[in-house]
Design a protein around this motif. Structure first.
Motif: not given
Length: 133
Positions: A85-106
Motif C-alpha cells: 500500500s501507500s500512505v497519504g503522502n505517497g510513501e510505500k509500505c506493507q501492512f499485515i494483521t497480527v494477534l498479540d499474545e493476549n489475542g488482541n488484533m493489530l
C-alpha cells in the motif's frame, strides 16, 4: 491398494511443495529501532529513546517477533497476507494483521523508507518506531 499409495504420494508431494514454497517466501530479516512515539487517537507524543528489535517473517508462519532491551520477547502471530500500500503522502509500505499474545488484533505497517520505520496500530492508537541516530 495402489490407488491409496498413489493418493498418498500425490498428497505427500503437495505438502513438500507447499513447505518448499513457504521456505522460499520466508525471508527473515530484522530491524532495530532507537526511538518511539505514541498516538493516543488525537496527537503524537514527543520522540523518546528506546531499544526495540523486530524480526520479520519469523518461523514457518512468517510472524513478527519483538525483542526489547530488558529481554522481553513478544510474538505477533500473522493472521493475514501481506498487503502492499501507500500512505497519504505517497510513501510505500506493507501492512499485515497480527494477534498479540493476549489475542488482541493489530496492524503492523512497515515503511519501504527505513527512516519512517514501522507503526504498530491498535484501532485509533499507534506506536511508531524509527532507527534515528
Amino acid at each position: 491398494m495402489s490407488v491409496r499409495i498413489y493418493l498418498l504420494s500425490v498428497f505427500s508431494f503437495l505438502i513438500f511443495m507447499g513447505n518448499l514454497q513457504a521456505q522460499e517466501e520466508n525471508n527473515q530479516f530484522r530491524r532495530d529501532y532507537n526511538y518511539y512515539s505514541g498516538f493516543d487517537g488525537e496527537k503524537w507524543t514527543e520522540w523518546e529513546r528506546t531499544s526495540v528489535t523486530l524480526v520479520f517473517n519469523y518461523g514457518i508462519n512468517s510472524d513478527v517477533l519483538k525483542f526489547t532491551a530488558n529481554g522481553e520477547r513478544t510474538l505477533y502471530r500473522r493472521v493475514s497476507n501481506v498487503e502492499n500500500s501507500s500512505v497519504g503522502n505517497g510513501e510505500k509500505c506493507q501492512f499485515i494483521t497480527v494477534l498479540d499474545e493476549n489475542g488482541n488484533m493489530l496492524e503492523i505497517q512497515l515503511f519501504e523508507n527505513p527512516d519512517l520505520g514501522v507503526k504498530l496500530i491498535y484501532g485509533n492508537f499507534a506506536i511508531q518506531l524509527i532507527k534515528g541516530d
